[in-house]
Design an enzyme around this catalytic site. Structure first.
Site, PDB file in Angstrom:
ATOM      1  N   CYS A 112      -7.825 -20.411 -30.173  1.00 59.45           N
ATOM      2  CA  CYS A 112      -9.238 -19.728 -29.400  1.00 59.45           C
ATOM      3  C   CYS A 112      -8.683 -18.190 -29.699  1.00 59.45           C
ATOM      4  O   CYS A 112      -8.048 -17.635 -29.103  1.00 59.45           O
ATOM      5  CB  CYS A 112      -8.898 -20.026 -27.795  1.00 59.45           C
ATOM      6  SG  CYS A 112      -9.967 -19.070 -27.106  1.00 59.45           S
ATOM      7  N   GLY A 113      -9.820 -17.719 -30.392  1.00 58.00           N
ATOM      8  CA  GLY A 113      -9.680 -16.245 -30.787  1.00 58.00           C
ATOM      9  C   GLY A 113      -9.964 -15.348 -29.610  1.00 58.00           C
ATOM     10  O   GLY A 113      -9.115 -14.231 -29.765  1.00 58.00           O
ATOM     11  N   ASN A 114     -10.955 -15.393 -28.646  1.00 62.49           N
ATOM     12  CA  ASN A 114     -10.765 -14.633 -27.367  1.00 62.49           C
ATOM     13  C   ASN A 114      -9.420 -15.044 -26.611  1.00 62.49           C
ATOM     14  O   ASN A 114      -9.098 -13.944 -26.031  1.00 62.49           O
ATOM     15  CB  ASN A 114     -11.914 -14.907 -26.545  1.00 62.49           C
ATOM     16  CG  ASN A 114     -13.417 -14.613 -27.193  1.00 62.49           C
ATOM     17  OD1 ASN A 114     -13.418 -13.483 -27.887  1.00 62.49           O
ATOM     18  ND2 ASN A 114     -14.331 -15.506 -27.401  1.00 62.49           N
ATOM     19  N   CYS A 127     -16.924 -17.132 -28.165  1.00 61.63           N
ATOM     20  CA  CYS A 127     -15.958 -17.868 -29.229  1.00 61.63           C
ATOM     21  C   CYS A 127     -15.551 -17.044 -30.386  1.00 61.63           C
ATOM     22  O   CYS A 127     -16.362 -16.699 -31.071  1.00 61.63           O
ATOM     23  CB  CYS A 127     -16.596 -19.251 -29.571  1.00 61.63           C
ATOM     24  SG  CYS A 127     -15.513 -20.086 -30.600  1.00 61.63           S
ATOM     25  N   GLU A 163     -19.320 -24.812 -27.655  1.00 54.50           N
ATOM     26  CA  GLU A 163     -17.950 -25.159 -27.934  1.00 54.50           C
ATOM     27  C   GLU A 163     -17.584 -26.627 -27.737  1.00 54.50           C
ATOM     28  O   GLU A 163     -18.120 -27.005 -26.642  1.00 54.50           O
ATOM     29  CB  GLU A 163     -17.000 -24.378 -26.944  1.00 54.50           C
ATOM     30  CG  GLU A 163     -16.894 -22.779 -27.392  1.00 54.50           C
ATOM     31  CD  GLU A 163     -15.746 -21.968 -27.092  1.00 54.50           C
ATOM     32  OE1 GLU A 163     -14.768 -22.729 -26.980  1.00 54.50           O
ATOM     33  OE2 GLU A 163     -15.660 -21.035 -26.293  1.00 54.50           O
TER      34      GLU A 163
END
Length: 279
Positions: A75-77, A224, A215
């Protein structure tokens, strides 16, 4: 059992963070309790749960679970928030910081303000463009402007994996898109054996876009990070955008850079609140 947690968000993509250096909370617990704790009316409310865990390969490890309890590779965030939490709480003071994910070990460069992490740039690693490895059932590399029909209308998607699968759809009018219907259809389409995330993107100019996100396992979210990274790659390889873009998501802005077969993502990480809940 009483569980201490920290609620954090990156551009509005909010998760319940569990410090597994202190809490006895397992992967099995995360799968079980994510649908319960993530419920926005009956519990804490979030897009899912992220575990912050010890690693014998990196400074810290993260495991990420969607609203429905399914696990995602990355998960980038969320990884920006993991870096902030680990640095601010003294788990690791390394900068850059190495974070173990199911995608591999990723590097986070930390930008400080008043001795705490303000923004984080993540090296998101190389995108996967081979159709069968994303995975899709389409044996093509890359998959660009692939047609798919929904309710008698043809949409065109570009497929990218950033450790998790993404279908990027460029549209003319983002505001009037039926994200829920189209997103759900795409997520569960048989073209994607492991389901997929879906990004709907309106181009402002070659260096600026707007994005809405569906998502996998969570539905529409405010942001996202892996999706924004996939948008950067998809825009560039399809000739729509430059390799550096400003991406406006519902929850805030991210800066993406695609160079030397690597994607870099920079954005904020923020605390919401902390608490203890009885399970």
């Amino acid at each position: 059992m009483d569980l201490s947690f920290t609620k954090m968000h990156g551009t509005g993509n909010d998760y319940i963070y569990i410090n597994c250096f202190k809490e006895k909370f397992t992967v099995e617990d995360a799968i079980k309790y994510s649908p319960i704790l993530s419920h926005r009316h009956y519990s804490i409310g979030a897009d899912g749960i992220i575990l912050i865990m010890p690693s014998d390969k990196a400074d810290v490890q993260m495991r990420m679970f969607n609203y429905d309890g399914s696990e995602s590779e990355m998960c980038g965030n969320g990884i920006r928030c993991v870096a902030k939490y680990a640095y601010d709480r003294g788990i690791s003071k390394n900068n850059p910081m190495k974070i173990e994910t199911l995608r591999g070990i990723l590097e986070a460069e930390l930008f400080l303000k008043d001795e705490e992490v303000d923004t984080v740039e993540i090296s998101m690693s190389s995108p996967i463009l081979e159709g069968l490895k994303i995975p899709t059932t389409i044996d093509k590399t890359p998959i660009i402007n692939e047609p798919i029909i929904f309710n008698d209308k043809t949409y065109y998607f570009t497929a990218v994996s950033m450790g998790n699968p993404h279908a990027v759809i460029f549209v003319n009018d983002l505001h009037n898109m039926d994200i829920s219907s189209i997103g759900s259809y795409m997520e569960n389409n048989s073209i994607f054996p492991n389901r997929t995330n879906v990004e709907f993107v309106e181009i402002i100019n070659r260096g600026e876009v707007k994005q809405r996100t569906w998502e996998r396992g969570s539905g529409e979210t405010l942001a996202c990070g892996t999706g924004a990274s996939a948008v950067c790659v998809a825009g560039f390889i399809s000739g729509r955008t430059d390799n550096i873009i400003l991406n406006h998501l519902l929850g805030g802005d991210l800066i993406l850079r695609y160079e030397n077969d690597n994607v870099f993502m920079k954005g904020e990480a923020r605390y919401c609140f902390e608490g203890t809940i009885t399970l």
